[in-house]
Motif scaffolding. Structure first.
Motif, PDB file in Angstrom:
ATOM      1  N   ALA A 122      64.799  66.757  46.435  1.00  0.00           N
ATOM      2  CA  ALA A 122      63.635  66.690  45.548  1.00  0.00           C
ATOM      3  C   ALA A 122      63.181  65.251  45.346  1.00  0.00           C
ATOM      4  O   ALA A 122      63.998  64.350  45.125  1.00  0.00           O
ATOM      5  CB  ALA A 122      63.957  67.333  44.206  1.00  0.00           C
ATOM      6  N   HIS A 125      58.070  63.506  41.974  1.00  0.00           N
ATOM      7  CA  HIS A 125      57.135  64.414  41.332  1.00  0.00           C
ATOM      8  C   HIS A 125      57.725  65.814  41.189  1.00  0.00           C
ATOM      9  O   HIS A 125      57.417  66.535  40.226  1.00  0.00           O
ATOM     10  CB  HIS A 125      55.816  64.459  42.102  1.00  0.00           C
ATOM     11  CG  HIS A 125      55.940  64.926  43.509  1.00  0.00           C
ATOM     12  ND1 HIS A 125      56.487  64.158  44.510  1.00  0.00           N
ATOM     13  CD2 HIS A 125      55.601  66.107  44.094  1.00  0.00           C
ATOM     14  CE1 HIS A 125      56.467  64.830  45.644  1.00  0.00           C
ATOM     15  NE2 HIS A 125      55.943  66.014  45.419  1.00  0.00           N
ATOM     16  N   GLU A 126      58.585  66.201  42.119  1.00  0.00           N
ATOM     17  CA  GLU A 126      59.252  67.497  42.027  1.00  0.00           C
ATOM     18  C   GLU A 126      60.314  67.481  40.924  1.00  0.00           C
ATOM     19  O   GLU A 126      60.503  68.469  40.208  1.00  0.00           O
ATOM     20  CB  GLU A 126      59.884  67.844  43.375  1.00  0.00           C
ATOM     21  CG  GLU A 126      58.848  67.996  44.483  1.00  0.00           C
ATOM     22  CD  GLU A 126      59.450  67.974  45.871  1.00  0.00           C
ATOM     23  OE1 GLU A 126      58.989  68.747  46.731  1.00  0.00           O
ATOM     24  OE2 GLU A 126      60.383  67.173  46.111  1.00  0.00           O
ATOM     25  N   ILE A 127      60.981  66.346  40.772  1.00  0.00           N
ATOM     26  CA  ILE A 127      61.947  66.174  39.685  1.00  0.00           C
ATOM     27  C   ILE A 127      61.228  66.217  38.338  1.00  0.00           C
ATOM     28  O   ILE A 127      61.675  66.873  37.388  1.00  0.00           O
ATOM     29  CB  ILE A 127      62.724  64.849  39.856  1.00  0.00           C
ATOM     30  CG1 ILE A 127      63.555  64.879  41.137  1.00  0.00           C
ATOM     31  CG2 ILE A 127      63.610  64.578  38.637  1.00  0.00           C
ATOM     32  CD1 ILE A 127      64.066  63.516  41.576  1.00  0.00           C
ATOM     33  N   ASN A 128      60.091  65.517  38.261  1.00  0.00           N
ATOM     34  CA  ASN A 128      59.286  65.553  37.034  1.00  0.00           C
ATOM     35  C   ASN A 128      58.901  66.979  36.669  1.00  0.00           C
ATOM     36  O   ASN A 128      58.950  67.369  35.496  1.00  0.00           O
ATOM     37  CB  ASN A 128      58.015  64.718  37.209  1.00  0.00           C
ATOM     38  CG  ASN A 128      58.251  63.239  37.028  1.00  0.00           C
ATOM     39  OD1 ASN A 128      59.328  62.814  36.624  1.00  0.00           O
ATOM     40  ND2 ASN A 128      57.239  62.446  37.350  1.00  0.00           N
ATOM     41  N   ASP A 129      58.496  67.751  37.651  1.00  0.00           N
ATOM     42  CA  ASP A 129      58.070  69.124  37.391  1.00  0.00           C
ATOM     43  C   ASP A 129      59.208  69.938  36.786  1.00  0.00           C
ATOM     44  O   ASP A 129      59.012  70.669  35.802  1.00  0.00           O
ATOM     45  CB  ASP A 129      57.579  69.767  38.681  1.00  0.00           C
ATOM     46  CG  ASP A 129      56.966  71.141  38.438  1.00  0.00           C
ATOM     47  OD1 ASP A 129      55.962  71.217  37.717  1.00  0.00           O
ATOM     48  OD2 ASP A 129      57.505  72.134  38.956  1.00  0.00           O
ATOM     49  N   LEU A 130      60.402  69.806  37.341  1.00  0.00           N
ATOM     50  CA  LEU A 130      61.563  70.526  36.810  1.00  0.00           C
ATOM     51  C   LEU A 130      61.861  70.089  35.376  1.00  0.00           C
ATOM     52  O   LEU A 130      62.102  70.921  34.487  1.00  0.00           O
ATOM     53  CB  LEU A 130      62.780  70.275  37.691  1.00  0.00           C
ATOM     54  CG  LEU A 130      62.748  70.862  39.105  1.00  0.00           C
ATOM     55  CD1 LEU A 130      63.913  70.310  39.930  1.00  0.00           C
ATOM     56  CD2 LEU A 130      62.810  72.382  39.056  1.00  0.00           C
ATOM     57  N   ARG A 186      63.980  58.254  46.195  1.00  0.00           N
ATOM     58  CA  ARG A 186      63.326  59.505  45.819  1.00  0.00           C
ATOM     59  C   ARG A 186      62.961  59.591  44.337  1.00  0.00           C
ATOM     60  O   ARG A 186      62.136  60.417  43.948  1.00  0.00           O
ATOM     61  CB  ARG A 186      64.200  60.703  46.205  1.00  0.00           C
ATOM     62  CG  ARG A 186      65.453  60.933  45.355  1.00  0.00           C
ATOM     63  CD  ARG A 186      66.306  62.013  45.981  1.00  0.00           C
ATOM     64  NE  ARG A 186      67.488  62.342  45.182  1.00  0.00           N
ATOM     65  CZ  ARG A 186      67.659  63.495  44.557  1.00  0.00           C
ATOM     66  NH1 ARG A 186      66.730  64.439  44.623  1.00  0.00           N
ATOM     67  NH2 ARG A 186      68.758  63.729  43.856  1.00  0.00           N
ATOM     68  N   GLU A 209      57.077  60.751  51.339  1.00  0.00           N
ATOM     69  CA  GLU A 209      56.432  62.052  51.219  1.00  0.00           C
ATOM     70  C   GLU A 209      57.259  63.091  51.961  1.00  0.00           C
ATOM     71  O   GLU A 209      57.643  62.879  53.115  1.00  0.00           O
ATOM     72  CB  GLU A 209      55.015  61.999  51.806  1.00  0.00           C
ATOM     73  CG  GLU A 209      54.277  63.330  51.748  1.00  0.00           C
ATOM     74  CD  GLU A 209      52.884  63.253  52.355  1.00  0.00           C
ATOM     75  OE1 GLU A 209      52.320  64.306  52.673  1.00  0.00           O
ATOM     76  OE2 GLU A 209      52.392  62.131  52.522  1.00  0.00           O
ATOM     77  N   ASP A 212      57.981  69.865  55.125  1.00  0.00           N
ATOM     78  CA  ASP A 212      58.882  70.897  55.637  1.00  0.00           C
ATOM     79  C   ASP A 212      58.785  70.945  57.153  1.00  0.00           C
ATOM     80  O   ASP A 212      57.712  70.780  57.738  1.00  0.00           O
ATOM     81  CB  ASP A 212      58.499  72.269  55.058  1.00  0.00           C
ATOM     82  CG  ASP A 212      58.717  72.326  53.561  1.00  0.00           C
ATOM     83  OD1 ASP A 212      59.625  71.635  53.078  1.00  0.00           O
ATOM     84  OD2 ASP A 212      57.963  73.044  52.872  1.00  0.00           O
TER      85      ASP A 212
END
Length: 214
Positions: A122, A125-130, A186, A209, A212
């Motif tokens: 992650a 920004h993905e960590i922030n979302d969680l 990250r 960035e 996948d």
């Protein structure tokens, strides 16, 4: 019920989550967002979210309860940016603590703990979302259970403290591999705390960035 959210930084990414949540709050709950403690005039609940001001006992006395969301398993990890320091250190998840604001900072009774698994791939920004989604859920929990909560005092042992994060903490070593420094890279917000390194007399900023595999 009257609820105030004190978030000092209008540019902090948590603001988008707060705004979306405020639009969904049920009837009978009035929520206001303020930037300075002088604007927090009183009510039932005061949430201190990414608040950089020192909110005194007199300030807090204007509310029936003043609550802080802190991303560590308190009393371990008091201080600044705890989830960042933990993830840089290799943690695979973070514990979000909902506590009463108290003196000294981060020492108040605990209303609830919530553990958040964080995938090792992650990015910031993905960590922030969680994290921010979990914060919103705990705020909703506090409102729903306001009159039933029996706070638990923090343990008198096992406390630790993190220092305030600075821009220099995002500096990479160009002689180390990406893999060795991936946990630092990250968590670096490219706007607020960009990852960078110095090489051949020049400073370089690094952005990451995720994509996948096809």
């Amino acid at each position: 019920m009257k609820v105030t959210i004190l978030c000092s930084d209008a540019a902090h990414p948590v603001n988008a989550y707060i705004s979306r949540w405020m639009a969904t709050v049920k009837d009978g709950v009035a929520v206001e967002l303020v930037r300075r403690k002088q604007e927090a005039l009183g009510g039932d609940l005061l949430f201190l979210i990414s608040c950089s001001e020192l909110v005194s006992a007199a300030d807090r006395a204007r509310y029936r309860a003043s609550l802080v969301l802190h991303a560590s398993a308190l009393p371990e990890g008091r201080g600044w940016s705890p989830h960042i320091w933990q993830l840089i250190g290799g943690a695979e998840g973070i514990t979000l603590s909902l506590i009463e604001a108290a003196d000294p900072v981060d020492s108040g009774p605990i209303w609830k703990h919530h553990y958040i698994p964080v995938p090792r791939h992650a990015l910031w920004h993905e960590i922030n979302d969680l994290l921010f989604e979990a914060e919103i859920n705990l705020m909703a929990f506090a409102i729903e259970n306001f009159d039933q909560i029996v706070p638990a005092p923090q343990s008198s042992s096992g406390s630790s403290y993190y220092r305030r994060r600075e821009r220099r903490d995002s500096e990479l070593d160009p002689h180390k591999t990406i893999a060795e420094q991936f946990d630092l890279i990250r968590v670096c917000d490219p706007q607020r705390f960009p990852a960078y390194f110095h090489h051949r007399g020049r400073r370089y900023v690094l952005t990451l960035e995720g994509q996948d595999d096809n």
